[in-house]
Each structure stands twice: as C-alpha cells, then as structure tokens.
Design an enzyme around this catalytic site. Structure first.
Site, PDB file in Angstrom:
ATOM      1  N   CYS A   9       0.854  -1.254   0.023  1.00  0.00           N
ATOM      2  CA  CYS A   9      -0.061  -0.083  -0.054  1.00  0.00           C
ATOM      3  C   CYS A   9       1.056   1.310   0.061  1.00  0.00           C
ATOM      4  CB  CYS A   9      -1.170   0.110   1.052  1.00  0.00           C
ATOM      5  SG  CYS A   9      -0.244   0.162   2.609  1.00  0.00           S
ATOM      6  N   CYS A  81      -4.210  -0.906  -1.865  1.00  0.00           N
ATOM      7  CA  CYS A  81      -4.723   0.400  -1.736  1.00  0.00           C
ATOM      8  C   CYS A  81      -6.044   0.813  -2.336  1.00  0.00           C
ATOM      9  CB  CYS A  81      -3.784   1.426  -2.449  1.00  0.00           C
ATOM     10  SG  CYS A  81      -3.617   1.061  -4.285  1.00  0.00           S
ATOM     11  N   CYS A  88      -1.769   3.457  -7.247  1.00  0.00           N
ATOM     12  CA  CYS A  88      -1.547   2.200  -7.240  1.00  0.00           C
ATOM     13  C   CYS A  88      -0.175   1.818  -7.564  1.00  0.00           C
ATOM     14  CB  CYS A  88      -2.531   1.520  -8.067  1.00  0.00           C
ATOM     15  SG  CYS A  88      -4.103   1.179  -7.647  1.00  0.00           S
TER      16      CYS A  88
END
Length: 290
Positions: A9, A81, A88
């Site tokens: 993430c 994410c 991303c």
C-alpha cells in the site's frame, strides 16, 4: 520452497501491515510474507492495537519501501490501496499481481469509537479476503485472486497510441513538432481504468496540438526504471523528447485537463526549447483561466 507474497500500500502503515501480520500468523508455514510501500511511513498505533485484539502482535513490524524487495524472487504481489483515494503502486518482476482495494483507515473521521470501529472493520475485511484467497491454496499452486483487474486498456486508434519500448524512441524522444502526453498505467490499477475514458476524450479534444500515448508499466520495465515510475497512473509531459512535468495518482480529471490546456497554449515554446513549463504559475494565474 515457500511461495513469497508481498502486500503493498502507499505508506505501508496500516492495510499492508495488518495483511502481513495475519498471513504470517495464519499461513506462515506455507508462505513467506512481506509488506512494503512506495513512501515510507510508520506502522499506525491503531493497526497494532486492533491486531492485538485478535492475538496477533505486529508491534515489531516496520514500514518498508518496496525497493527492499527488488530481486528477491517475489511470486505474488497484492496491492491493497483503495483505488478511489490512492495511487496504485506496482512491483516489477513478480510472477502474479492481484489488486484488492480496502478503505484507508487513516482517512476515517468521527469519534474515537467510530474510528476504532473502522479499523476493526478493515481488519476483518482483510482477514476474510486472505482466508478466501489463500486459505485453501496449496503452496505449490497459484493463489486464485478474489478480485483482479487484468485486462489491458485498449488503444484508441490514431488518438491514444499504445507505446512500447520498440516504438518509444521514434514516437516520444524524436518528437519535435508537438508535446507528448504519456499515461503510464498498470493493468491491475482500477483508477487507470476509471480515468482512461477521460484521457481518450482529451486526446480527441487536443490531438491537433498534443500527441497522446499510454504505456503498460508491467510490459516495458526498462523504460519504467529509466523514468523512475513507481505508481500508476503517472502522467508525464515530454517536450522535444525530454520529460518536463508529471502528475501522479488518482488525480481529478479536471486537473489533468487544466494541465493539458496549459500544454496546448505553451507547447510550441516548450517543444522548441525542451524547457519545463511553469505549470503552477500558469494554472493559478487568474488571467489564464476565467
């Protein structure tokens, strides 16, 4: 050998940390598990707290950049994410990429009770998804993703050129008549798909003064490394073959259009000199936009 899983993430602070901790605790005998981010942060105290509630201690985990895992033989990358709120990240060299977005608990507002409840909800969603995706998969088999975006963004003939390493030099670096707007995308990035229709429309609107192209980051790694692309989508403007400006992540279409309007109005100057445009000044100039 254990299959290597990397959760990603943006800041490696909450979602990927909880996923790493749970996978290690539940499936550590079958998988080697890591997590990382595009930007280094800190493990969120509430992430540690809500994981402790279910008997998993992640207090010893740390926030890491994905660069640490390049060349380590990662088999599967999972981006967690939320496509509506974050760019991303992607990871070069993995054998499989899965995207499963979860809400970002760091963005939750409300009372302490409500924020705690939000962290617990995301924790439980991550656990359910991991169990469904990896729980029944033997180590020797590929994990079947619960939600994966894998289709390539289709090219718009004559307007939005699908670029490759083979065509890059001729199309972008040797382009001297127009600025070139390039969208770097990943097939596993949901926001890339969401904004792509806007890019096609802008290509139709501005094609007389700007050349538009897009390039798959997973299929053209030499160029991606060359230009330091770490998140998708990334939009770069090239003048005379040189990059002069970029926008990264889940930007508003209106922001992208405003940037393209500046390129249209000042593109000849930019291309002839291969010099950067002062976008910040021009976009905020009251005389530029009514």
């Amino acid at each position: 050998m254990k299959k290597k899983i990397l959760f990603i993430c943006t800041h490696n602070a909450i979602r990927s940390q909880m996923a790493e901790g749970y996978m290690k605790a539940k499936y550590g005998d079958r998988y080697e598990v890591f997590s990382g981010g595009v930007e280094k942060g800190q493990v969120h105290p509430l992430a540690i707290a809500v994981m402790k509630e279910i008997g998993i201690d992640i207090s010893g985990q740390r926030s890491k950049l994905i660069d640490e895992f390049y060349g380590t033989g990662i088999d599967t990358v999972v981006t967690v994410c939320d496509s509506a709120k974050a760019a991303c990240p992607f990871f070069p060299g993995s054998k499989e990429e899965i995207h499963q977005g979860f809400s970002d608990p760091a963005a939750f507002t409300g009372t302490d009770e409500e924020i705690w409840a939000g962290f617990r909800r995301v924790r439980d969603e991550i656990i359910r998804w991991i169990d469904a995706t990896f729980g029944n998969a033997p180590e020797s088999q590929e994990a079947e993703p619960a939600h994966q975006v894998s289709a390539t963004i289709p090219p718009e003939q004559g307007l939005l050129v699908e670029l490759t390493e083979a065509t890059w030099e001729e199309t972008v670096e040797k382009q001297t008549t127009k600025p070139v707007a390039v969208m770097f995308y990943s097939p596993t990035c949901p926001f890339c798909r969401q904004i792509e229709p806007y890019v096609v429309n802008y290509a139709k609107e501005f094609h007389k003064t700007i050349l538009f192209g897009h390039i798959n980051v997973l299929a053209n790694m030499a160029l991606i490394e060359r230009y330091g692309i770490r998140q998708t989508p990334t939009f770069k403007i090239f003048c005379g073959g040189k990059p002069v400006f970029e926008m990264v992540g889940a930007i508003y279409p209106a922001m992208l259009k405003k940037m393209l309007e500046v390129v249209r109005d000042h593109g000849k100057e930019c291309t002839s000199g291969s010099t950067a445009i002062d976008f910040e000044k021009l976009v905020t100039d009251k005389n530029t936009y009514a």
